[in-house]
Design a protein around this motif. Structure first.
Motif, short mmCIF file in Angstrom:
data_model
loop_
_atom_site.label_atom_id
_atom_site.label_comp_id
_atom_site.label_asym_id
_atom_site.label_seq_id
_atom_site.Cartn_x
_atom_site.Cartn_y
_atom_site.Cartn_z
N LEU A 123 0.84 -1.22 0.00
CA LEU A 123 0.00 0.00 0.00
C LEU A 123 0.87 1.25 0.00
O LEU A 123 1.83 1.37 0.77
N ASN A 159 -5.85 5.18 -3.60
CA ASN A 159 -5.10 3.93 -3.79
C ASN A 159 -5.91 2.70 -4.22
O ASN A 159 -5.61 2.08 -5.25
N ASP A 223 -14.59 2.20 0.28
CA ASP A 223 -13.37 2.34 1.08
C ASP A 223 -13.55 3.56 1.98
O ASP A 223 -14.47 4.37 1.75
N SER A 227 -8.41 8.35 4.39
CA SER A 227 -7.35 7.36 4.34
C SER A 227 -6.24 7.69 5.33
O SER A 227 -6.13 8.84 5.79
N MET A 228 -5.41 6.69 5.61
CA MET A 228 -4.27 6.89 6.53
C MET A 228 -3.40 8.04 6.01
O MET A 228 -3.02 8.06 4.83
N LEU A 264 -11.59 -2.79 4.08
CA LEU A 264 -11.38 -2.68 5.53
C LEU A 264 -10.01 -2.03 5.82
O LEU A 264 -9.10 -2.23 5.03
N1 NVA Z 1 -7.64 3.95 1.33
C1 NVA Z 1 -7.31 3.30 2.57
C2 NVA Z 1 -7.08 1.85 2.37
C3 NVA Z 1 -6.77 1.06 3.61
C4 NVA Z 1 -6.52 -0.38 3.33
C5 NVA Z 1 -6.08 3.97 3.17
O1 NVA Z 1 -5.16 4.28 2.40
O2 NVA Z 1 -6.04 4.20 4.37
#
Ligand code: NVA
Ligand code: CP
Length: 310
Positions: A123, A159, A223, A227-228, A264
């Motif tokens: 990620l 993402n 989603d 996001s983080m 998740l």
């Molecule tokens: N879009 C989210 C996905 C988490 C799996 C993030 O980047 O936090």
């Protein structure tokens, strides 16, 4: 050539389908694969939190006969305590593969440049390809021919959405993305996937009306809105995404057999209601389970020549 798993865009339709088939084989008969990575060591270098990706690759490595080492964000402080290049060069002297979770996608590209061992994108702010490989496998399990269904992604064009766009445009599926106006997927990605779609016959659409997008859909995927790394934008985002919650109103437009997906972690009551998340049409926890089987397929594909052929 050294192979990595950085973006689905570097994989042909045949390779993606082979990875889906390999995932199915591993899930069906894990015993057969329990020694295929004997004596390998996999490093998990994460700059962000993780539950599924960490567990899938860590446990996956062990189940394949390999060892795993997890590096938390605090202990390495890549880019602060030490340059990304130097971390990559050092780890390549110890390990056989690194799974990397980063903020900036550039960090992954820099790491890959300096690395002499395979790197898996676990990620970045831009892509989440290991998630989407698992999702394509899940859809193959549940819906059989992925190319015959209408998949709708409702949410942030970042993402997960980008990797879904690459995946569906390469294998030839039908993906409709609905985002708020200011949260569209990256323009270059959209252009690239339109080119892929010309070759594969995929139908890709990006719009801003979630109700219209959901019409007659076989799959609704969402989603988180925040996001983080985007926590500071939280209140602005919650406002902008208000109409994009996956709830009964949106699902009324979908087919009765429509399944619900979410990578998740979920923010119950924001992007998805608890009722929908826990409904009988939700395949969200099957998706989470399949991260393990698909993570194993990625490691086997990268590290054991017997399974790398196209
Ligand atoms: N879009 C989210 C996905 C988490 C799996 C993030 O980047 O936090
Ligand atoms: N879906 C996913 O990648 O979950 P984690 O952030 O918990 O790894």
């Amino acid at each position: 050539m050294l192979s990595n798993f950085i973006s689905l865009k570097y994989f042909s339709k045949r390779k993606i389908n082979n990875l889906i088939t390999l995932t199915a084989r591993i899930k069906k008969n894990p015993q057969k694969f329990k020694r295929v990575l004997n004596d390998f060591t996999i490093g998990l270098l994460f700059q962000k939190p993780s539950l599924r990706t960490k567990t899938a690759f860590y446990l996956g490595a062990l189940q394949l006969g390999a060892r795993a080492i997890y590096f938390s964000p605090q202990e390495v402080q890549m880019g602060e305590r030490e340059a990304t290049f130097d971390v990559a060069r050092t780890l390549a002297r110890y390990l056989d593969c690194v799974v990397l979770r980063c903020f900036s996608h550039q960090t992954i590209l820099d790491f890959v440049k300096a690395s002499t061992i395979p790197v898996v994108n676990g990620l970045s702010d831009f892509l989440h390809p290991s998630q989407v490989l698992g999702d394509l496998f899940t859809l193959h399990e549940v819906k059989k021919d992925i190319r015959r269904i209408k998949v709708v992604f409702i949410g942030d064009g970042n993402n997960v959405c980008h990797s879904l766009l690459y995946g569906f445009s390469i294998i030839g599926g039908n993906l409709v993305v609905a985002t708020p106006e200011n949260y569209s997927p990256n323009r270059e990605v959209v252009q690239e996937v339109k080119d892929f779609a010309k070759v594969s016959g995929a139908k890709i659409e990006v719009l801003h009306d979630p109700i219209k997008a959901a019409e007659d859909s076989d799959v609704v995927y969402t989603d988180v809105w925040v996001s983080m790394g985007k926590e500071k934008e939280s209140s602005k985002r919650i406002k902008a995404f208000k109409k994009f919650q996956v709830n009964d109103k949106i699902l009324k437009k979908a087919k009765k057999t429509c399944v619900i997906m979410h990578c998740l972690p979920a923010r119950r009551g924001q992007e998805i209601t608890s009722k929908v998340l826990d409904s009988k049409n939700s395949i969200i926890f099957l998706q989470a389970e399949n991260r393990l089987h698909s993570a194993k397929a990625i490691l086997v594909y990268l590290l054991n020549k017997k399974f790398s052929q196209d």
